[in-house]
Design a protein around this motif. Structure first.
Motif, PDB file in Angstrom:
ATOM      1  N   LYS A   1      -4.226 -38.696  40.015  1.00  0.00           N
ATOM      2  CA  LYS A   1      -3.380 -39.356  39.023  1.00  0.00           C
ATOM      3  C   LYS A   1      -2.652 -40.555  39.601  1.00  0.00           C
ATOM      4  CE  LYS A   1       0.639 -38.529  36.027  1.00  0.00           C
ATOM      5  NZ  LYS A   1       1.620 -37.516  35.551  1.00  0.00           N
ATOM      6  N   HIS A   2      -2.076 -40.406  40.782  1.00  0.00           N
ATOM      7  CA  HIS A   2      -1.194 -41.432  41.317  1.00  0.00           C
ATOM      8  C   HIS A   2      -1.897 -42.421  42.248  1.00  0.00           C
ATOM      9  CE1 HIS A   2       2.139 -39.395  39.471  1.00  0.00           C
ATOM     10  NE2 HIS A   2       1.956 -38.301  40.178  1.00  0.00           N
ATOM     11  N   ASN A   3      -2.899 -41.968  42.990  1.00  0.00           N
ATOM     12  CA  ASN A   3      -3.508 -42.824  44.013  1.00  0.00           C
ATOM     13  C   ASN A   3      -4.763 -43.544  43.540  1.00  0.00           C
ATOM     14  OD1 ASN A   3      -1.647 -41.073  45.306  1.00  0.00           O
ATOM     15  ND2 ASN A   3      -2.615 -41.438  47.277  1.00  0.00           N
ATOM     16  N   PHE A   4      -5.441 -42.999  42.532  1.00  0.00           N
ATOM     17  CA  PHE A   4      -6.679 -43.631  42.080  1.00  0.00           C
ATOM     18  C   PHE A   4      -6.356 -44.820  41.192  1.00  0.00           C
ATOM     19  CE2 PHE A   4     -10.484 -44.140  39.416  1.00  0.00           C
ATOM     20  CZ  PHE A   4     -11.449 -44.226  40.410  1.00  0.00           C
ATOM     21  N   GLN A   5      -6.902 -45.978  41.556  1.00  0.00           N
ATOM     22  CA  GLN A   5      -6.686 -47.213  40.811  1.00  0.00           C
ATOM     23  C   GLN A   5      -8.012 -47.662  40.194  1.00  0.00           C
ATOM     24  OE1 GLN A   5      -3.321 -48.577  40.924  1.00  0.00           O
ATOM     25  NE2 GLN A   5      -3.118 -46.518  41.783  1.00  0.00           N
ATOM     26  N   LYS A   6      -8.007 -47.871  38.889  1.00  0.00           N
ATOM     27  CA  LYS A   6      -9.217 -48.334  38.217  1.00  0.00           C
ATOM     28  C   LYS A   6      -9.592 -49.740  38.665  1.00  0.00           C
ATOM     29  CE  LYS A   6     -10.488 -45.082  35.220  1.00  0.00           C
ATOM     30  NZ  LYS A   6     -11.874 -44.526  35.168  1.00  0.00           N
ATOM     31  N   SER A   7      -8.587 -50.556  38.937  1.00  0.00           N
ATOM     32  CA  SER A   7      -8.821 -51.882  39.489  1.00  0.00           C
ATOM     33  C   SER A   7      -7.649 -52.213  40.399  1.00  0.00           C
ATOM     34  CB  SER A   7      -8.963 -52.933  38.390  1.00  0.00           C
ATOM     35  OG  SER A   7      -7.697 -53.226  37.811  1.00  0.00           O
ATOM     36  N   LEU A   8      -7.815 -53.278  41.187  1.00  0.00           N
ATOM     37  CA  LEU A   8      -6.805 -53.645  42.178  1.00  0.00           C
ATOM     38  C   LEU A   8      -6.282 -55.056  41.962  1.00  0.00           C
ATOM     39  CD1 LEU A   8      -8.704 -52.095  45.196  1.00  0.00           C
ATOM     40  CD2 LEU A   8      -6.617 -51.199  44.186  1.00  0.00           C
ATOM     41  N   PHE A   9      -6.435 -55.551  40.747  1.00  0.00           N
ATOM     42  CA  PHE A   9      -5.986 -56.914  40.473  1.00  0.00           C
ATOM     43  C   PHE A   9      -4.493 -57.088  40.755  1.00  0.00           C
ATOM     44  CE2 PHE A   9      -9.787 -56.992  37.623  1.00  0.00           C
ATOM     45  CZ  PHE A   9     -10.418 -58.069  38.225  1.00  0.00           C
ATOM     46  N   GLY A  10      -3.698 -56.062  40.471  1.00  0.00           N
ATOM     47  CA  GLY A  10      -2.261 -56.185  40.665  1.00  0.00           C
ATOM     48  C   GLY A  10      -1.738 -55.493  41.899  1.00  0.00           C
TER      49      GLY A  10
ATOM     50  N   GLU B   1     -12.539 -53.588  41.723  1.00  0.00           N
ATOM     51  CA  GLU B   1     -13.060 -52.351  42.303  1.00  0.00           C
ATOM     52  C   GLU B   1     -12.070 -51.195  42.134  1.00  0.00           C
ATOM     53  OE1 GLU B   1     -15.943 -54.085  45.768  1.00  0.00           O
ATOM     54  OE2 GLU B   1     -13.809 -53.938  46.249  1.00  0.00           O
ATOM     55  N   SER B   2     -12.617 -49.999  41.995  1.00  0.00           N
ATOM     56  CA  SER B   2     -11.816 -48.778  41.892  1.00  0.00           C
ATOM     57  C   SER B   2     -11.717 -48.117  43.247  1.00  0.00           C
ATOM     58  CB  SER B   2     -12.445 -47.809  40.893  1.00  0.00           C
ATOM     59  OG  SER B   2     -12.538 -48.394  39.616  1.00  0.00           O
ATOM     60  N   ALA B   3     -10.590 -47.447  43.505  1.00  0.00           N
ATOM     61  CA  ALA B   3     -10.398 -46.833  44.814  1.00  0.00           C
ATOM     62  C   ALA B   3      -9.203 -45.897  44.796  1.00  0.00           C
ATOM     63  CB  ALA B   3     -10.182 -47.914  45.877  1.00  0.00           C
TER      64      ALA B   3
ATOM     65  N   ASN C   1     -15.363 -33.628  37.870  1.00  0.00           N
ATOM     66  CA  ASN C   1     -15.435 -34.989  37.333  1.00  0.00           C
ATOM     67  C   ASN C   1     -14.550 -35.945  38.126  1.00  0.00           C
ATOM     68  OD1 ASN C   1     -17.246 -34.200  35.353  1.00  0.00           O
ATOM     69  ND2 ASN C   1     -15.664 -33.856  33.811  1.00  0.00           N
ATOM     70  N   ALA C   2     -13.366 -35.485  38.497  1.00  0.00           N
ATOM     71  CA  ALA C   2     -12.447 -36.330  39.265  1.00  0.00           C
ATOM     72  C   ALA C   2     -13.036 -36.657  40.632  1.00  0.00           C
ATOM     73  CB  ALA C   2     -11.093 -35.638  39.423  1.00  0.00           C
ATOM     74  N   GLY C   3     -13.556 -35.649  41.310  1.00  0.00           N
ATOM     75  CA  GLY C   3     -14.138 -35.881  42.628  1.00  0.00           C
ATOM     76  C   GLY C   3     -15.324 -36.817  42.582  1.00  0.00           C
ATOM     77  N   LEU C   4     -16.187 -36.633  41.590  1.00  0.00           N
ATOM     78  CA  LEU C   4     -17.364 -37.496  41.479  1.00  0.00           C
ATOM     79  C   LEU C   4     -16.985 -38.927  41.120  1.00  0.00           C
ATOM     80  CD1 LEU C   4     -19.931 -35.158  39.686  1.00  0.00           C
ATOM     81  CD2 LEU C   4     -19.724 -35.660  42.121  1.00  0.00           C
ATOM     82  N   GLU C   5     -15.944 -39.093  40.323  1.00  0.00           N
ATOM     83  CA  GLU C   5     -15.495 -40.441  39.996  1.00  0.00           C
ATOM     84  C   GLU C   5     -15.046 -41.180  41.246  1.00  0.00           C
ATOM     85  OE1 GLU C   5     -12.536 -42.839  36.890  1.00  0.00           O
ATOM     86  OE2 GLU C   5     -12.253 -40.689  37.220  1.00  0.00           O
ATOM     87  N   CYS C   6     -14.363 -40.473  42.140  1.00  0.00           N
ATOM     88  CA  CYS C   6     -13.907 -41.095  43.389  1.00  0.00           C
ATOM     89  C   CYS C   6     -15.085 -41.472  44.276  1.00  0.00           C
ATOM     90  CB  CYS C   6     -12.959 -40.154  44.130  1.00  0.00           C
ATOM     91  SG  CYS C   6     -11.410 -39.816  43.264  1.00  0.00           S
ATOM     92  N   ILE C   7     -16.076 -40.597  44.372  1.00  0.00           N
ATOM     93  CA  ILE C   7     -17.241 -40.874  45.214  1.00  0.00           C
ATOM     94  C   ILE C   7     -18.062 -42.013  44.626  1.00  0.00           C
ATOM     95  CG2 ILE C   7     -19.409 -39.923  46.090  1.00  0.00           C
ATOM     96  CD1 ILE C   7     -17.963 -37.204  46.287  1.00  0.00           C
ATOM     97  N   GLN C   8     -18.241 -42.007  43.317  1.00  0.00           N
ATOM     98  CA  GLN C   8     -18.986 -43.084  42.677  1.00  0.00           C
ATOM     99  C   GLN C   8     -18.305 -44.423  42.890  1.00  0.00           C
ATOM    100  OE1 GLN C   8     -22.107 -42.681  40.730  1.00  0.00           O
ATOM    101  NE2 GLN C   8     -22.001 -44.806  41.438  1.00  0.00           N
ATOM    102  N   ALA C   9     -16.971 -44.421  42.858  1.00  0.00           N
ATOM    103  CA  ALA C   9     -16.231 -45.669  43.064  1.00  0.00           C
ATOM    104  C   ALA C   9     -16.498 -46.246  44.449  1.00  0.00           C
ATOM    105  CB  ALA C   9     -14.737 -45.423  42.867  1.00  0.00           C
ATOM    106  N   ILE C  10     -16.594 -45.373  45.440  1.00  0.00           N
ATOM    107  CA  ILE C  10     -16.890 -45.841  46.798  1.00  0.00           C
ATOM    108  C   ILE C  10     -18.266 -46.493  46.838  1.00  0.00           C
ATOM    109  CG2 ILE C  10     -17.291 -45.144  49.180  1.00  0.00           C
ATOM    110  CD1 ILE C  10     -15.350 -42.796  48.683  1.00  0.00           C
ATOM    111  N   ARG C  11     -19.253 -45.786  46.336  1.00  0.00           N
ATOM    112  CA  ARG C  11     -20.614 -46.287  46.445  1.00  0.00           C
ATOM    113  C   ARG C  11     -20.847 -47.523  45.572  1.00  0.00           C
ATOM    114  NH1 ARG C  11     -22.306 -45.852  50.950  1.00  0.00           N
ATOM    115  NH2 ARG C  11     -24.312 -46.546  50.113  1.00  0.00           N
ATOM    116  N   ASP C  12     -20.080 -47.657  44.501  1.00  0.00           N
ATOM    117  CA  ASP C  12     -20.167 -48.881  43.704  1.00  0.00           C
ATOM    118  C   ASP C  12     -19.697 -50.092  44.505  1.00  0.00           C
ATOM    119  OD1 ASP C  12     -21.175 -47.540  41.526  1.00  0.00           O
ATOM    120  OD2 ASP C  12     -19.266 -47.462  40.434  1.00  0.00           O
TER     121      ASP C  12
END
Length: 844
Positions: free
Chosen positions: A648-657, A670-672, A713-724
């Protein structure tokens, strides 16, 4: 159109022409160094001379195709895709190596490590070409996976209705004596070689002028298995104004053959090997080449000056390479590879196909498999005795952060589950060499090992993690002798926590002292990261002590664990996650616990602390406890809530800000997962240095934790973000960086395979465990000593299981499906090719 892919080689990821620029797939063995296959088919980053060499490429080194259709004009092309626009401009024109060569207009890349395929096509060329490149990678067989070679197979497909005469030529500069950072080629010499048994012919690139004791001394080999139509050059014409390349190109373009040239005064001569064939209409022919190398003089990461002229040593800092003890020179290595590779390719395909076909999410398989390339990079090496060591990662021209750093290597899980003997060799070094009489373990080991004479600095997380890894590797191997030999050191390493001024001086199961850690600072006061590592070490020590009959010590470990676990839950969990309670030290700090300059210099009000932050890897100790099958270290509900809070707190959909004052490994859209956030406020004015960064090894740790807790789903979203982020266009898919390229911590990605399959294995009891599913699945499994597949199918009474051993030898007494039941095979020793079928019935 481009050439079709090899239907027998598995593929996990395809890359189109817009996603090729950053690809560099390392080709080489474990601890041998590599040359990388670029996304366009170019060979780049020649890192074979005992050190990293990003961007280094010997002059005029490339492969070329000559093709002449019957009744038509011949064409010659460099066997690469066209250059990307960013390589066009420089002060003197284009900047790419060999930029003036004509190339194939269309190109794509496909991979399932260690297999890489480059598909080339051009409307003006009668042949489509597929380059297949690999180096053998066989689980549980380090020697088969440690060949100093790159296998390059050019598959020529005739897309016309006319016969095409063709030739492929490889050219390589003899750069022996240089390594991309320095050195000098001196009187280098190329000689034509041939070997009868495998039908190998080509050129050995050696030297008569470089000092045999020099780190850069050695040899190279360029060879082909073609049995006819082979011509070689041991030198190019010594001409000015770039005409050496012109002379070569004209010669090869004339008829696909090479004429001899004299060496002249060139110190680093070119070698070229060409092989001719005839490709029938609509048909296919294959030409295979080997690149091999042999550079025996690896130097230590902890050098000293030798002041004793009478000592007789050539170089006191030489530690050597294991692979170089097996071959006389590069030609010997190529000759061995030519004979061994056909079978080793089959074994490698068996492994990669089993893994790629497993019923797991693509991003999980990609993250786990592609990061194995780190074991082949200059991050890792094997000394002459065969032991594995590692930097944390690689800078462009040197290793980064020496010593098989315990607090980094704690995170990776691939080595133990694929190459158990190499993992155990690391445990032997950590305990038998780096752990001293008082129990303090240097978190960076010196080489040679006889330089490990005193404690310099112990890392709290590093030392505790090594105890968990010892337990893991003992369980996977079932080797009681291994455990008994290291147990005295391991016990001292745990007791070191309790010394005056130590991490847990009051012996209450909670680390409160000065805790140097992987954030490169010291934490003061109780915190989840070190605290839960400590709980895991106590549980591991309890189990090992009990097995060895040390019941009193086992009970002591259990008592400390129970008290410490209860305290962390009651005192550090804030309802959402675990916090760090900053406590300035009240007394003396024991020697060897505090770095002289990296952490806070003010101990009354320490800076560079975590404090109230939500730390991405605060549950890393729990992560490894789950891998080890040691159960929960703190309350399960708190673990699950903490992981939800991290997402909830550490995952960022984008890093523009997002503001980041240090290194950037993720940017813009990028998400991270951020290293730490402060959702409850109370951020220290100067938190630990990396709190605003993103690093994949830490992200994997959190993501795998989520998978273990059913937050799939949360774990896979984080892993997918890395590989993207590692998509070939932005970054190299085979190089997840942190403090350097090919960072060891990223091999934590293997943990996702373990979490999703629920895999555990104990060689001590002979029990193998998997998760139970409600649908048919096939999964890959590995113990570090054996590997294979498991298929389970639900039935009305439970499930049927088919377990196949594809490599190594497995001791199996019981197979358990978690929450369902267990079954025992009729045969308890399973060898390669053996399949056992079991019916697991639901427990009453």
């Amino acid at each position: 159109m481009t050439a079709k892919l090899n239907p027998h080689w598995p593929v996990l990821r395809h890359y189109d022409q817009d996603h090729l620029a950053r690809i560099a797939l390392p080709l080489g063995g474990i601890g041998t160094g590599t040359v990388s296959l670029g996304g366009r088919g170019n060979l780049r980053d020649w890192e074979v001379v005992n050190r990293p060499a990003k961007g280094f490429g010997p002059s005029n080194s490339f492969f070329a195709l000559w093709a002449k259709p019957a009744g038509g004009q011949a064409v010659t092309r460099c066997l690469e895709g066209i250059l990307p626009p960013e390589a066009y401009e420089g002060s003197h024109g284009a900047t790419a190596p060999n930029h003036g060569l004509p190339r194939f207009r269309r190109c794509s890349f496909a991979a399932a490590y260690p297999f890489g395929q480059v598909a080339l096509g051009d409307p003006d060329v009668p042949l489509d070409v597929r380059l297949e490149a690999f180096n053998p990678l066989v689980p549980a067989d380090p020697d088969a996976s440690s060949l100093p070679v790159a296998v390059l197979r050019f598959v020529l497909h005739n897309k016309t209705a006319r016969t095409v005469r063709a030739a492929v030529c490889g050219s390589l500069q003899n750069f022996v004596g240089t390594d991309g950072s320095g050195g000098e080629a001196k009187k280098n010499l190329n000689t034509i070689q041939s070997s009868r048994s495998p039908g190998l012919s080509g050129v050995l690139l050696a030297t008569k002028g470089v000092d045999p004791a020099d780190e850069r001394w050695g040899s190279l080999a360029l060879a082909t298995t073609a049995t006819a139509g082979v011509t070689c050059r041991t030198a190019w014409a010594d001409l000015s104004w770039g005409d050496s390349l012109l002379d070569f190109w004209d010669d090869f373009s004339d008829d696909g053959k090479l004429g001899r040239r004299s060496l002249g005064g060139v110190q680093a001569p070119m070698a070229s090997v060409a092989a001719r064939t005839v490709v029938p209409a609509r048909g296919t022919r294959t030409l295979t080449f080997f690149l091999a190398w042999h550079f025996p003089n690896r130097m230590t990461w902890s050098p000293v000056e030798c002041s004793d002229d009478a000592c007789g040593c050539d170089n006191p800092n030489r530690i050597g390479n294991h692979y170089a003890t097996l071959y006389a020179d590069a030609w010997d290595a190529a000759d061995h590879a030519a004979r061994a590779v056909p079978e080793l390719e089959k074994q490698t395909l068996r492994f990669v196909r089993a893994f790629a076909d497993a019923d797991l999410p693509p991003a999980v398989k990609e993250a786990a498999l592609f990061n194995l390339s780190t074991l082949r990079s200059q991050t890792c090496f094997r000394t002459e005795d065969g032991r594995l060591y590692g930097w944390e990662g690689c800078s462009d021209r040197a290793g980064c952060c020496q010593g098989s750093c315990t607090h980094v290597w704690n995170y990776e899980q691939a080595t133990a589950f694929l190459f158990g003997s190499l993992a155990r060799s690391m445990r032997e070094v950590e305990f038998a060499a780096a752990t001293h009489e008082d129990g303090g373990m240097n978190f960076r080991v010196a080489l040679p090992l006889d330089r490990e004479t005193r404690l310099s600095l112990a890392a709290a997380d590093g030392q505790m993690g090594c105890l968990l890894k010892l337990y893991r590797d003992w369980q996977l191997s079932g080797d009681d002798g291994f455990l008994k030999s290291l147990w005295p050191y391991a016990r001292r390493a745990l007791e070191f926590c309790w010394i005056p001024g130590g991490w847990d001086a009051d012996q209450d199961g909670v680390m409160e002292g000065c805790q140097h850690n992987t954030m490169d600072v010291e934490y003061y006061g109780p915190n989840p990261q070190m605290g839960i590592w400590y709980l895991g070490a106590l549980r591991a020590a309890e189990e090992m002590a009990r097995h060895l009959g040390h019941d009193f010590f086992a009970r002591r470990c259990r008592d400390l664990f129970d008290r410490g676990s209860a305290w962390l839950d009651a005192s550090l969990f804030n309802g959402d996650y675990y916090e760090h309670e900053i406590r300035p030290p009240k007394g003396d700090i024991a020697p060897g616990l505090r770095h002289a300059s990296m952490g806070s210099q003010d101990l009354k009000e320490p800076v560079l602390q975590l404090g109230a932050g939500c730390l991405v890897d605060q549950l890393v100790g729990q992560f490894l406890a789950h891998v080890c099958g040691l159960g929960y270290l703190v309350r399960p509900a708190h673990v699950r809530k903490t992981l939800r809070s991290i997402k909830k707190h550490n995952f960022q959909k984008s890093l523009f800000g997002h503001f980041n004052h240090l290194r950037s490994f993720a940017l813009n859209d990028e998400s991270a997962l951020l290293m730490a956030t402060y959702p409850k406020g109370r951020r220290p004015k100067r938190p630990f240095p990396y709190f605003n960064e993103v690093m994949t090894g830490f992200e994997y740790t959190a993501a795998v934790g989520m998978l273990y807790e059913g937050q799939t789903n949360a774990g896979l979203e984080c892993i997918q973000a890395i590989r993207d982020r590692y998509d070939g266009r932005r970054r190299n898919p085979f190089d997840e960086a942190e403090c350097g390229h090919h960072y060891a911590r990223a091999m934590a990605s293997w943990g996702a395979v373990l979490a999703l399959t629920g895999f555990h294995y104990s060689g001590v009891t002979g029990e193998m465990t998997f998760a139970t599913t409600d649908k048919p699945v096939t999964w890959f499994w590995s113990t570090g000593n054996a590997w294979g597949t498991m298929t389970q199918r639900p039935t009305k009474r439970g499930a049927t299981v088919k377990l196949t051993v594809l490599g190594g030898t497995l001791k199996l007494k019981t197979l358990t499906l978690t929450g369902l039941g267990s079954a025992s095979p009729k045969t308890t020793t399973l060898r390669p090719g053996r399949t056992t079928r079991l019916a697991v019935t639901r427990d009453a």
